[in-house]
Motif scaffolding. Structure first.
Motif, PDB file in Angstrom:
ATOM      1  N   SER A   1      55.243  86.153  71.941  1.00 30.22           N
ATOM      2  CA  SER A   1      53.835  86.463  72.202  1.00 30.22           C
ATOM      3  C   SER A   1      53.534  87.873  71.715  1.00 30.22           C
ATOM      4  N   ALA A   2      52.503  87.990  70.862  1.00 28.52           N
ATOM      5  CA  ALA A   2      52.097  89.289  70.322  1.00 28.52           C
ATOM      6  C   ALA A   2      50.572  89.350  70.308  1.00 28.52           C
ATOM      7  N   VAL A   3      50.024  90.578  70.350  1.00 30.20           N
ATOM      8  CA  VAL A   3      48.578  90.794  70.422  1.00 30.20           C
ATOM      9  C   VAL A   3      48.150  91.644  69.238  1.00 30.20           C
ATOM     10  N   ALA A   4      47.141  91.151  68.492  1.00 27.24           N
ATOM     11  CA  ALA A   4      46.586  91.916  67.386  1.00 27.24           C
ATOM     12  C   ALA A   4      45.673  93.017  67.911  1.00 27.24           C
TER      13      ALA A   4
ATOM     14  N   ILE B   1      52.488  91.900  64.052  1.00 27.95           N
ATOM     15  CA  ILE B   1      51.196  91.373  64.521  1.00 27.95           C
ATOM     16  C   ILE B   1      50.398  92.476  65.210  1.00 27.95           C
ATOM     17  N   GLY B   2      51.059  93.342  65.949  1.00 28.63           N
ATOM     18  CA  GLY B   2      50.364  94.420  66.641  1.00 28.63           C
ATOM     19  C   GLY B   2      49.706  95.399  65.696  1.00 28.63           C
ATOM     20  N   SER B   3      50.232  95.536  64.475  1.00 26.85           N
ATOM     21  CA  SER B   3      49.622  96.440  63.502  1.00 26.85           C
ATOM     22  C   SER B   3      48.528  95.773  62.679  1.00 26.85           C
ATOM     23  N   SER B   4      48.300  94.474  62.877  1.00 25.41           N
ATOM     24  CA  SER B   4      47.247  93.757  62.148  1.00 25.41           C
ATOM     25  C   SER B   4      45.898  94.034  62.796  1.00 25.41           C
ATOM     26  N   GLN B   5      44.855  94.122  61.958  1.00 32.78           N
ATOM     27  CA  GLN B   5      43.520  94.433  62.476  1.00 32.78           C
ATOM     28  C   GLN B   5      42.956  93.302  63.305  1.00 32.78           C
ATOM     29  N   SER B   6      43.237  92.059  62.937  1.00 31.86           N
ATOM     30  CA  SER B   6      42.702  90.910  63.666  1.00 31.86           C
ATOM     31  C   SER B   6      43.698  89.762  63.593  1.00 31.86           C
ATOM     32  N   HIS B   7      43.540  88.830  64.511  1.00 34.71           N
ATOM     33  CA  HIS B   7      44.424  87.656  64.514  1.00 34.71           C
ATOM     34  C   HIS B   7      44.124  86.744  63.330  1.00 34.71           C
ATOM     35  N   GLU B   8      42.875  86.775  62.826  1.00 28.32           N
ATOM     36  CA  GLU B   8      42.525  85.946  61.682  1.00 28.32           C
ATOM     37  C   GLU B   8      43.304  86.357  60.442  1.00 28.32           C
TER      38      GLU B   8
END
Length: 331
Positions: A139-142, A184-191
């Motif tokens: 589980s990771a959060v953008a 994933i945490g360094s990504s701007q959005s989940h999309e």
């Protein structure tokens, strides 16, 4: 005469018993098998194994197998590995498999891997046929607060040089999970992650996660990506609820302080009234003392009474005037 006939039979029986004991103690059949396979194992060597409490079959059979495979191993090495608690047969099978796959593996390295508690044959097989390790759901959060649940498949190959002292599969899984969370945490959005899941695998693979492990990572593939909860909105809701509770607590504190101050003021007023009543009660006594001592004359007393009566009359007239001006006073 009868005794003379029994002596040869007794001697024959004793000889048979001695030969049976010798054949039981000396593995003649195993010695013959070694000679037939072209392995030079002396009969006294087999007897020495018995005396050292080494099972000759667990040494000679792997030795025959190694000789047929063209491996250069000696009885002393096999026996030393057996006495150290190793699995001689598995080591020989691993050496044969490594030799057929053109993988450089020495007997000492294979014996060390086996004594370290690892399956050396499985390690050689994994070097030829890489293994796929499936990670649990990570589980990771953008950055936009959306949770992503990712499952990855890691293809690894055993590194024989690092099997002794190298970390196992648990370390690989933990490092890959950490890399997925970071990527994933360094990504701007989940999309962005859903559009390019290979971005996560490339980022994780470039981190050199197999350093210090007994494996070499060949590839990391994202098997599944699911969208989870809106963690950002949930955190904001929780923060707003916490701020609300803090504000309510502070308001309750201010109300309690106001009530306490009001109660202190009421107590102070009551105390002042009590002092006024006490002072008023002293007036007649003071007047009496003044009359007795001649400090106050009778006419002075009457004049004071007239003044008090006049003041009371003026107060009554003032109250009557106010009531006439406001016929419906507020209650």
């Amino acid at each position: 005469m009868l005794i003379g006939n029994l002596i040869p039979i007794i001697l024959l029986a004793i000889a048979f018993i001695v030969i049976s004991i010798l054949l039981t103690f000396i593995p003649v059949g195993l010695w013959i098998s070694a000679l037939a396979a072209g392995v030079n194992v002396g009969i006294f060597t087999l007897i020495g194994m018995r005396l050292r409490r080494v099972t000759p079959a667990k040494i000679v059979n792997p030795l025959i197998k190694a000789h047929k495979a063209g491996l250069n191993v000696t009885t002393a090495k096999l026996e030393a590995h057996y006495l150290a608690g190793g699995n001689v047969d598995k080591v020989i099978n691993a050496l044969i498999a490594a030799e057929r796959a053109a993988i450089p593996l020495q007997f000492e390295r294979a014996a060390a891997i086996d004594l370290a508690g690892r399956d050396v044959l499985q390690a050689v097989q994994m070097s030829v046929n890489p293994k796929v390790i499936e990670t649990p759901i990570v589980s990771a959060v953008a950055k936009n607060g959306i949770e992503l649940r990712v499952k990855a498949r890691v293809t690894v190959r055993a590194n024989l040089d690092r099997l002794v002292g190298g970390a196992g599969e648990e370390t690989i899984i933990a490092r890959v999970g950490e890399g997925i969370v970071t990527s994933i945490g360094s990504s701007q959005s989940h999309e962005q992650v859903l559009e390019n899941p290979d971005m996560v695998s490339r980022t994780v693979l470039s981190k050199g996660l197999d350093s210090g492990t007994a494996f070499e990572i060949l590839s990391i593939d994202i098997a599944d990506v699911d969208v989870g909860k809106n963690i950002g909105a949930q955190l904001q809701t929780d923060q707003a609820e916490a701020d609300k509770r803090i504000a309510q607590a502070k308001a309750e504190e201010r109300r309690a302080m106001a009530v306490a101050r009001e109660q202190e003021m009421v107590a102070y007023v009551q105390e002042m009234r009590a002092k006024v009543v006490e002072a008023e009660s002293e007036v007649p006594r003071a007047l009496s003392e003044a009359l007795k001592e001649g400090k106050l004359g009778v006419m002075d007393y009457y004049n004071m009474q007239n003044i008090m009566a006049d003041t009371s009359m003026r107060e009554n007239i003032a109250r009557t005037g106010n009531s006439q001006q406001d016929p419906n006073p507020k209650k």
